[in-house]
Scaffold this motif. Structure first.
Motif, mmCIF file in Angstrom:
data_model
loop_
_atom_site.group_PDB
_atom_site.id
_atom_site.type_symbol
_atom_site.label_atom_id
_atom_site.label_comp_id
_atom_site.label_asym_id
_atom_site.label_seq_id
_atom_site.Cartn_x
_atom_site.Cartn_y
_atom_site.Cartn_z
ATOM 1 N N ASP A 126 9.539 -63.225 -63.642
ATOM 2 C CA ASP A 126 8.123 -63.238 -63.273
ATOM 3 C C ASP A 126 7.932 -62.267 -62.106
ATOM 4 N N GLN A 127 7.496 -61.069 -62.447
ATOM 5 C CA GLN A 127 7.358 -60.027 -61.430
ATOM 6 C C GLN A 127 5.912 -60.031 -60.925
ATOM 7 N N GLY A 128 5.672 -60.642 -59.788
ATOM 8 C CA GLY A 128 4.309 -60.785 -59.257
ATOM 9 C C GLY A 128 3.962 -59.733 -58.217
ATOM 10 N N THR A 129 2.781 -59.851 -57.657
ATOM 11 C CA THR A 129 2.283 -58.842 -56.712
ATOM 12 C C THR A 129 3.039 -58.865 -55.388
ATOM 13 N N THR A 130 3.473 -60.047 -54.965
ATOM 14 C CA THR A 130 4.148 -60.091 -53.665
ATOM 15 C C THR A 130 5.621 -60.485 -53.758
ATOM 16 N N GLY A 141 -4.507 -63.397 -56.327
ATOM 17 C CA GLY A 141 -5.919 -63.522 -56.686
ATOM 18 C C GLY A 141 -6.079 -64.805 -57.489
ATOM 19 N N CYS A 142 -7.237 -64.934 -58.122
ATOM 20 C CA CYS A 142 -7.470 -66.086 -59.001
ATOM 21 C C CYS A 142 -7.950 -65.524 -60.325
ATOM 22 N N GLY A 145 -5.146 -66.679 -52.995
ATOM 23 C CA GLY A 145 -4.019 -67.060 -52.140
ATOM 24 C C GLY A 145 -3.777 -66.021 -51.044
ATOM 25 N N ALA A 146 -4.121 -64.769 -51.325
ATOM 26 C CA ALA A 146 -3.910 -63.709 -50.329
ATOM 27 C C ALA A 146 -4.714 -63.943 -49.053
ATOM 28 N N VAL A 147 -5.782 -64.722 -49.144
ATOM 29 C CA VAL A 147 -6.560 -64.984 -47.936
ATOM 30 C C VAL A 147 -5.755 -65.902 -46.994
ATOM 31 N N ARG A 156 -2.127 -66.145 -42.095
ATOM 32 C CA ARG A 156 -0.773 -66.219 -41.527
ATOM 33 C C ARG A 156 -0.364 -64.881 -40.894
ATOM 34 N N ASP A 157 -0.447 -63.802 -41.685
ATOM 35 C CA ASP A 157 0.107 -62.514 -41.221
ATOM 36 C C ASP A 157 -0.905 -61.667 -40.449
#
Ligand code: G3P
Length: 496
Positions: free
Chosen positions: A9-13, A266-267, A308-310, A315-316
């Motif tokens: 599962d190669q995801g964005t992060t 994202g969603c 989820g990126a929000v 956090r970061d």
């Protein structure tokens, strides 16, 4: 000896690998985050070599953790962040440029030009998509026009293009197999979802040579065997699907009308629409869900770029939480967002607004605003964006959505899920296993090699863990959503 399925599962992060057994249980899991490159405002890149090295690393780790080697893996399934564009040299296997990530907005001006020259209907009819920098075609064109020598090499047949699935298969087979599946192809803006082939008019429009493109295959079939040293023996690669389509399959949304929403970077909400290629209104996309057993299934899709990126940004970027899971506790310290509205349009807006220039906005703060209100407003933003998408989806389908199956990391957040059910005024169902993306790819691979007999056999693995029923008073729901819509209007007014 028992056999297993390995899902990549190669995801964005992050790159993940999960070994599943025949009952759909997780035997082992490995995950590694990789570097995000932001060379300019609005640009997002990954190093394709790092995508491959992290993916190969976690594949090896998960295999070893499960006490396996290649001989006891029945098949590999691949699922991936979609649209992200990689171009490489066929002879050397070296990328000519970094992967341009789906979130990258560098081709927004060119997309404007396409809209101004009235290409929208043509593109819509052929691809089911809207004109947006999100999809692959304008990114490929950018590479050919901006990397010195790339266009000449492409025209001489020396370059290959692939979405991330294609890149992984190429590397797993050491350059022997250059393929993609229908679900990934349908996200490129070059694929005709009616004829199920690359479209010559679109290739001409985007000036992309056909010779660069991978062969388009079904989502569940044997594409080839591994040639890497990761496994002690050759393993068949037998399933490929874009991550959102794989999640739809993993959620067993296999009947028309069934809907899932995945809360990842994202969603992405997808509704199975069956075997007919329907064109929706309301800025919803039509996309290929999968091709299994010779049959193509289509889906409507609503895409939200930042979800989820929000939380990652809290956090970061802001540093108000130390780990993503802390957001729930922080948000729970307050009853509501205290009047704060937050539109996290960090990479433009997708469904239903499709505005590549939109940026984030936080409004309504007072001296009393605390970090907890911001955390709460962030979760509310995920939920309200989902409301907008679900309403557009209902309009496209011409019928209400009665229940929403949810998956992805953020679904562990009970506060978010309850709020989601409240503002949707719809049942939200969380399954026992929320890693449905990887599971979907495993199912596709397993079906191809006879590890599972048919869809009916795997359907019984899906079980609801918790059902979130809407409890909020309708007036309160309407008031909150009206405030969100005002915030969106403000963002769009601010945007050029
Ligand atoms: O279309 C983009 C999507 O495939 C990305 O998914 O899970 O990496 O956020 P994810």
């Amino acid at each position: 000896m028992n056999k297993y399925i390995l899902s990549l599962d190669q995801g964005t992060t992050s790159s993940r690998a999960i070994v599943f057994d025949q009952a759909g249980n997780v035997v082992s899991l490995a995950q590694k985050e990789f570097t995000q490159h932001f060379p300019q405002a609005g640009w997002v890149e990954h190093d394709p070599r790092e995508i491959w090295s992290t993916q190969a690393g976690v594949a090896a780790e998960a295999t070893v953790k499960a006490g396996l080697n290649g001989t006891n893996i029945a098949a590999i399934g691949i699922t991936n962040q979609r649209e992200t564009t990689i171009v490489w040299n066929r002879a050397t296997g070296q990328p000519v440029y970094n992967a341009i990530v789906w979130q990258d907005r560098r081709t927004a001006e060119y997309c404007n030009h396409l809209r101004e020259t009235h290409r929208e209907d043509l593109i819509r009819q052929k691809t089911g998509l809207v004109i947006d920098a999100y999809f692959s075609a304008t990114k490929i064109r950018w590479i050919l026009d901006n990397v010195p020598g790339a266009r000449e090499q492409a025209e001489a047949g020396e370059l290959a293009f692939g979405t991330v699935d294609t890149w992984l298969v190429w590397n797993l087979t050491r350059g022997v197999v250059h393929v993609t599946d229908v679900s990934n192809a349908s996200r490129t803006l070059l694929f005709n979802i009616q004829t199920l082939d690359w479209d010559d008019d679109l290739l001409e429009l985007f000036t992309i040579p056909r010779s660069m493109l991978p062969q388009v295959k079904a989502s569940s079939e044997v594409y080839g065997e591994t040639k890497t040293t990761i496994f002690a023996s050759k393993v068949p690669i037998a399933g490929i699907a874009g991550d959102q389509q794989a999640a739809l399959f993993g959620q067993m949304c296999v009947e028309p009308g069934m809907v899932k929403n995945t809360y990842g970077t994202g969603c992405f909400m997808l509704m199975n629409i069956g075997t007919q290629c329907l064109m929706p209104s309301d800025n919803v996309l039509t996309t290929v869900a999968w091709k299994v057993g010779g049959q193509v299934n289509y889906a409507f899709e609503g895409s939200i770029f930042i979800a989820g990126a929000v939380v990652q940004w809290l956090r970061d970027g802001l540093g108000i939480i130390r780990s993503s899971s802390e957001v729930e506790t922080l948000a729970a310290q307050v009853e509501d967002s205290g009047g704060v509205s937050f539109v996290p349009a960090f990479t433009g807006l997708g469904t239903p607004h499709w505005n590549p220039y939109a940026t984030g906005m936080m409004i309504g703060m007072t001296r009393g605003t605390k970090a907890a209100h911001i955390a709460r407003a962030s979760l509310e933003a995920i939920a309200y964006q989902t409301v907008e998408v679900l309403r557009a989806m209902e309009a496209a389908a011409g019928r209400p959505v009665k229940e929403l199956r949810v998956d992805g990391g953020a679904t562990a957040n009970n506060l978010l899920m309850q709020f989601q059910a409240d503002v949707l005024q719809t049942k939200v169902i969380r399954p026992t296993f929320t890693e449905t993306t990887a599971l979907g790819a495993a199912y596709l691979a397993g079906l191809a090699v006879g590890y599972w007999k048919d869809i009916d056999e795997i359907k019984r693995f899906w079980k609801a863990e918790r059902v979130f029923e809407p409890t909020m008073a309708p007036e309160k729901v309407a008031e909150g959503f009206a405030r969100w819509q005002r915030a969106i209007r403000t963002v769009l007014a601010w945007t050029r």
